[in-house]
Design an enzyme around this catalytic site. Sequence first.
Site, PDB file in Angstrom:
ATOM      1  N   HIS A  79       0.807  -1.213   0.000  1.00 48.30           N
ATOM      2  CA  HIS A  79       0.000   0.000   0.000  1.00 48.30           C
ATOM      3  C   HIS A  79       0.842   1.266   0.000  1.00 48.30           C
ATOM      4  O   HIS A  79       0.345   2.351  -0.264  1.00 48.30           O
ATOM      5  CB  HIS A  79      -1.002   0.008   1.162  1.00 48.30           C
ATOM      6  CG  HIS A  79      -0.392   0.216   2.514  1.00 48.30           C
ATOM      7  ND1 HIS A  79      -0.220  -0.796   3.421  1.00 48.30           N
ATOM      8  CD2 HIS A  79       0.087   1.328   3.124  1.00 48.30           C
ATOM      9  CE1 HIS A  79       0.318  -0.323   4.526  1.00 48.30           C
ATOM     10  NE2 HIS A  79       0.515   0.973   4.363  1.00 48.30           N
ATOM     11  N   ASP A 133      -0.050  -7.611   1.225  1.00 43.18           N
ATOM     12  CA  ASP A 133       0.333  -6.217   1.414  1.00 43.18           C
ATOM     13  C   ASP A 133       1.848  -6.065   1.520  1.00 43.18           C
ATOM     14  O   ASP A 133       2.356  -5.321   2.359  1.00 43.18           O
ATOM     15  CB  ASP A 133      -0.340  -5.613   2.649  1.00 43.18           C
ATOM     16  CG  ASP A 133      -0.185  -4.086   2.689  1.00 43.18           C
ATOM     17  OD1 ASP A 133       0.001  -3.491   1.604  1.00 43.18           O
ATOM     18  OD2 ASP A 133      -0.233  -3.504   3.797  1.00 43.18           O
ATOM     19  N   SER A 184       4.472   2.556   7.978  1.00 41.48           N
ATOM     20  CA  SER A 184       4.167   1.390   7.150  1.00 41.48           C
ATOM     21  C   SER A 184       5.359   1.002   6.297  1.00 41.48           C
ATOM     22  O   SER A 184       5.953   1.836   5.617  1.00 41.48           O
ATOM     23  CB  SER A 184       2.977   1.674   6.236  1.00 41.48           C
ATOM     24  OG  SER A 184       1.791   1.633   6.968  1.00 41.48           O
TER      25      SER A 184
END
Length: 445
Positions: A170, A200, A292
Site C-alpha cells: 500500500h 500487502d 508502514s
Amino acid sequence: MSDQYPNPQWYAPRGGTATDTPPYGSSAQPTAPIPTVPSNTVPPPGGPFGPTGPSGPQGAPAPRSGRRRTAELTTVAVLAALLSSGGTLAAARLFPAETQAPSAASTSQLGRGTDAAPVVQADGTAPDWSATAAAVSPSVVAITATSGQGGGQGSGVIIDSAGHVLTNNHVVAGAQQLTVTTSDGRTFEAEIRGTDPSTDLAVITIAGPPTGLTPIAVGNSDELAVGDPVMAVGNPLGLAGTVTTGIVSALNRPVSTQAEGDGQGSPFGPAQSEPVVTNAIQTSAAINPGNSGGALVNAGGQLVGINSSIASLGSSSGQSGNIGIGFAIPANEATSIAEQLIESGTATHAYLGVTPQDGSASDGSASRAGAEVMEVGADTPASAAGLQVGDVVTAVDGERVESALSLVGHIRERSAGDRVTLTVLRDGRSVEVEATLAAKPSSNG
C-alpha cells in the site's frame, strides 16, 4: 458496547473506508474490537491515496515461521464485511518474550548473510536501545511515492546489497515515481520489482544501488514471545529515522485490510481486490502513519516484522495516531514473499479449499469458538484430508483458531507444500486432520 466507548473502526494502509463490524464473529469471544489504522504513507490531502492517506510527512495515514507464509482459502466471502477501497485509509480489523540476547535467526537468504544478531545486549532486562538503533537505522529508508494526483510517504527495509527494499504494497501501489532516502540523507530513484497485494508486501529496487548499503539482519519471528522487547524504526509523519520501543503485546492477531491492487482474481470479482488477512504481531511500540513498511526489530537488532497497520478508536476524518496498538507482518512470512518477488516479480500462495464461517461446537462440557466449515471444494487439500461440512476448526498446528478470519490468517502465513495438523470438533469429539496445502490455482484468484 457502552456509550462510553465508541464503536472502534478498522483502517488499513491507504485506501478504504471504515467498518464497525466487530472483529470476532457472533460465536466468538465477546471481546470488544479494536480499530486499526495502517502505519504507512502519509500522502497530502487529495494525494494519490485520497484525502486522508496512510502515513507521511503530510497528509492522512495510509494504511510466520518457516511456516508463516501466505496462503488462501478457496473463498473468503465470509470476509465481505471488510471495507471497500477508495480512501487513503483501508479498513482493518482483528480477531482472535525475553531478557536475554535474541537467538540466532531465520533461514532466509536475505539480510546480512549471517544469522547473528548485530547487537549483543549485556542486560536483557534493560536493553541498550541506542546500540540497537545505531545498528538498525542504516537499514531503514524513507520512501516517497508520487503520482499525477499527489504523493505520500512510507518506510522500507534494505534486505540485500543489490538494493532491494522490502515495504508494504500500500506504500507503493499506484505510484508513478518512487524515491528512496537512506539514513545518511542520500536520495535515489527506485522502481517496483514485484508486488503481492494479498499480503500487502512489495519489493522495490534502488536504481544503480550504491556500494556500502547495510542490509538488515533477519531474525526468526517464530521465536517471538509475548512480552519480548521490540523497536519500530521508520518514517512516521515524514520524520525519517524515528525509533520507538515497546513489547510484543500479542501474537497471531488476525488483522484484515483491503488489498490495494487491480482486483484480478479476487473472490469478489474485478471491481475490488481481495482482502489482506495477516496473523500479525501486535506491539505497543508507537507506530504512526508513515511507519508502514518499516522495521520491527528485537533488542538484538534483527528484523522480526514489517510494520503495516495501527489500531484506532476512529474519527469522523478517518485519521488516527498511535494508541499503543500496532501490527506488523511477521518477518518469516515477509521474507518468504520477498524472495519470490525478487526472483520472479510474483508470489505463489497456498490454499486449503474450504469456505468457513464463524462457528462454535461442544468440547466436553464447554463450548469452543472456531471456524465452521460450510463447504469443502472438490479436489482440494481439504477434501483429500477428509474435512467435512460442519467441522469446526479450533487449531492449526496447535495454535488456536477462534473464527473464520483466524483460520484464513493461519493458512495464509504458510506455503504451498506445507503439511498442517488441523484440530477440529466433529460430532462432539476433538479429532486431528492432516492436510498438505497446495499451490492456489489461478482460477481461484
